[in-house]
Design a protein around this motif. Structure first.
Motif, PDB file in Angstrom:
ATOM      1  N   MET A 151     -41.260  77.226  -7.002  1.00  0.00           N
ATOM      2  CA  MET A 151     -39.878  77.301  -7.468  1.00  0.00           C
ATOM      3  C   MET A 151     -39.213  78.595  -7.005  1.00  0.00           C
ATOM      4  O   MET A 151     -38.023  78.616  -6.675  1.00  0.00           O
ATOM      5  N   ALA A 152     -39.989  79.681  -6.954  1.00  0.00           N
ATOM      6  CA  ALA A 152     -39.441  80.952  -6.488  1.00  0.00           C
ATOM      7  C   ALA A 152     -39.026  80.854  -5.032  1.00  0.00           C
ATOM      8  O   ALA A 152     -37.974  81.359  -4.625  1.00  0.00           O
ATOM      9  N   ALA A 153     -39.848  80.167  -4.238  1.00  0.00           N
ATOM     10  CA  ALA A 153     -39.527  80.002  -2.819  1.00  0.00           C
ATOM     11  C   ALA A 153     -38.274  79.159  -2.625  1.00  0.00           C
ATOM     12  O   ALA A 153     -37.494  79.370  -1.692  1.00  0.00           O
ATOM     13  N   SER A 157     -33.042  83.573  -3.369  1.00  0.00           N
ATOM     14  CA  SER A 157     -32.430  83.785  -2.054  1.00  0.00           C
ATOM     15  C   SER A 157     -32.917  85.068  -1.390  1.00  0.00           C
ATOM     16  O   SER A 157     -32.898  85.193  -0.172  1.00  0.00           O
ATOM     17  N   GLU A 158     -33.365  86.036  -2.182  1.00  0.00           N
ATOM     18  CA  GLU A 158     -33.807  87.315  -1.626  1.00  0.00           C
ATOM     19  C   GLU A 158     -35.300  87.269  -1.332  1.00  0.00           C
ATOM     20  O   GLU A 158     -36.111  86.945  -2.200  1.00  0.00           O
ATOM     21  N   LEU A 159     -35.644  87.631  -0.091  1.00  0.00           N
ATOM     22  CA  LEU A 159     -37.039  87.603   0.325  1.00  0.00           C
ATOM     23  C   LEU A 159     -37.890  88.555  -0.500  1.00  0.00           C
ATOM     24  O   LEU A 159     -39.014  88.227  -0.885  1.00  0.00           O
ATOM     25  N   SER A 160     -37.379  89.730  -0.807  1.00  0.00           N
ATOM     26  CA  SER A 160     -38.156  90.719  -1.560  1.00  0.00           C
ATOM     27  C   SER A 160     -38.522  90.195  -2.942  1.00  0.00           C
ATOM     28  O   SER A 160     -39.637  90.423  -3.428  1.00  0.00           O
ATOM     29  N   GLN A 161     -37.581  89.486  -3.578  1.00  0.00           N
ATOM     30  CA  GLN A 161     -37.854  88.925  -4.903  1.00  0.00           C
ATOM     31  C   GLN A 161     -38.889  87.815  -4.822  1.00  0.00           C
ATOM     32  O   GLN A 161     -39.784  87.709  -5.671  1.00  0.00           O
ATOM     33  N   THR A 162     -38.782  86.979  -3.776  1.00  0.00           N
ATOM     34  CA  THR A 162     -39.750  85.899  -3.584  1.00  0.00           C
ATOM     35  C   THR A 162     -41.153  86.465  -3.376  1.00  0.00           C
ATOM     36  O   THR A 162     -42.133  85.974  -3.954  1.00  0.00           O
ATOM     37  N   ALA A 167     -46.666  87.879  -5.240  1.00  0.00           N
ATOM     38  CA  ALA A 167     -47.701  88.868  -5.555  1.00  0.00           C
ATOM     39  C   ALA A 167     -48.137  88.764  -7.017  1.00  0.00           C
ATOM     40  O   ALA A 167     -49.331  88.787  -7.341  1.00  0.00           O
ATOM     41  N   ASP A 168     -47.161  88.632  -7.913  1.00  0.00           N
ATOM     42  CA  ASP A 168     -47.462  88.546  -9.345  1.00  0.00           C
ATOM     43  C   ASP A 168     -48.296  87.312  -9.670  1.00  0.00           C
ATOM     44  O   ASP A 168     -49.330  87.388 -10.337  1.00  0.00           O
ATOM     45  N   ARG A 169     -47.850  86.155  -9.201  1.00  0.00           N
ATOM     46  CA  ARG A 169     -48.507  84.896  -9.555  1.00  0.00           C
ATOM     47  C   ARG A 169     -49.838  84.719  -8.829  1.00  0.00           C
ATOM     48  O   ARG A 169     -50.790  84.182  -9.400  1.00  0.00           O
ATOM     49  N   LEU A 170     -49.915  85.164  -7.581  1.00  0.00           N
ATOM     50  CA  LEU A 170     -51.164  85.023  -6.839  1.00  0.00           C
ATOM     51  C   LEU A 170     -52.247  85.901  -7.447  1.00  0.00           C
ATOM     52  O   LEU A 170     -53.414  85.512  -7.523  1.00  0.00           O
ATOM     53  N   ALA A 195     -44.769  93.785  -1.038  1.00  0.00           N
ATOM     54  CA  ALA A 195     -44.740  93.584  -2.496  1.00  0.00           C
ATOM     55  C   ALA A 195     -46.122  93.856  -3.067  1.00  0.00           C
ATOM     56  O   ALA A 195     -47.143  93.686  -2.373  1.00  0.00           O
ATOM     57  N   ALA A 196     -46.162  94.249  -4.336  1.00  0.00           N
ATOM     58  CA  ALA A 196     -47.445  94.554  -4.974  1.00  0.00           C
ATOM     59  C   ALA A 196     -47.391  94.232  -6.456  1.00  0.00           C
ATOM     60  O   ALA A 196     -46.363  94.410  -7.111  1.00  0.00           O
TER      61      ALA A 196
END
Length: 267
Positions: A151-153, A157-162, A167-170, A195-196
């Motif tokens: 859903m995030a993908a 719209s912002e790549l950094s947020q995606t 990173a969080d979910r993985l 991202a981290a």
């Protein structure tokens, strides 16, 4: 004429044989508890907790309960023997001879034994059931995390947020202490920290790589297969100086490749 007496004796022996067959050939463990002591145990219960029957009978039933559960079970037993309403079926644990917790389901009822109240307990091993439920819950959890990433993908719209959501979910998905996402700069043949997930979330993107510095991202993309690093301080894929920036000794690296195009890596 002792015909009636003989008939009673025959009926008694038949009843005892039936009782023995039912209890000793049952699939579940069976125990009778009186005055807090185990006065009977069938072989299945003995096998379940890893004791000989003679080492069970005559002992307090609390001896076979984990300390964390013994007070609760004792209070429930006391209320039941006083005639107070208590569930006849509930789940708990037994403590086996090795000190391990065995998940069980108790089915208990009060009976009369020698003109005194006693407790008949049927004990079912639910180890496999608990394992199955754990696997199911883990599957549901993983599916939710994958759905969050999908859903995030789609919605962000912002790549950094995606990438941050990835990173969080993985990291949660594989029960990792942290997760780092890099993007691959094909022109410079170098990874870009993107991202981290804790604990380097704040400054991970500020990391500047040295020219020709060996990186795990480059190695995993070149190999195009996951890499498991048991000790990051003794790895050819990075420098000791870089390893000291990360609060971990072990690392799983996953290449992010789509249709042959190198996108980056998940560490």
């Amino acid at each position: 004429d002792i015909t009636e007496q003989r008939e009673l004796e025959t009926a008694l022996r038949a009843s005892e044989e039936l009782y023995r067959n039912v209890t000793e050939k049952a699939n579940d463990g069976i125990a009778i508890i009186q005055d807090n002591l185990v006065v009977y145990s069938n072989p299945q219960l003995a096998t379940l907790i890893g004791y000989e029957i003679e080492n069970i009978v005559g002992q307090s039933f609390l001896q076979f309960m984990p300390p964390d559960y013994s007070n609760q079970v004792q209070e429930r037993h006391t209320r039941r023997m006083r005639g107070e309403a208590e569930p006849t079926r509930y789940e708990s644990f037994l403590l086996n001879a090795s000190g391990d917790h065995v998940p069980v389901e108790f089915n208990v009822n009060i009976m009369d034994l020698g003109n005194k109240p006693a407790l008949l307990a049927i004990v079912r091993d639910i180890t496999e059931q608990v394992k199955t439920e754990k696997i199911l819950l883990e599957h549901i959890r993983n599916q939710k995390l994958i759905n969050d990433i999908t859903m995030a993908a789609i919605e962000t719209s912002e790549l950094s947020q995606t990438l941050q959501i990835l990173a969080d979910r993985l990291g949660e998905l594989i029960h990792a202490d942290g997760c780092y996402i890099t993007l691959w700069d094909e022109k410079n043949h170098s990874p870009i920290p993107a991202a981290a997930k804790d604990p380097l979330m704040e400054n991970y993107r500020d990391i500047i790589l040295e020219p020709d510095e060996p990186t795990v991202s480059a190695a995993v993309l070149q190999k195009q297969a996951p890499i498991i690093i048991a000790d990051i301080f003794n790895s050819p894929y990075t420098t000791k100086k870089r390893a000291e920036e990360f609060p971990t000794r072990s690392l799983l690296a996953l290449p992010l490749i789509v249709d042959g195009q190198k996108l980056g890596a998940a560490l």
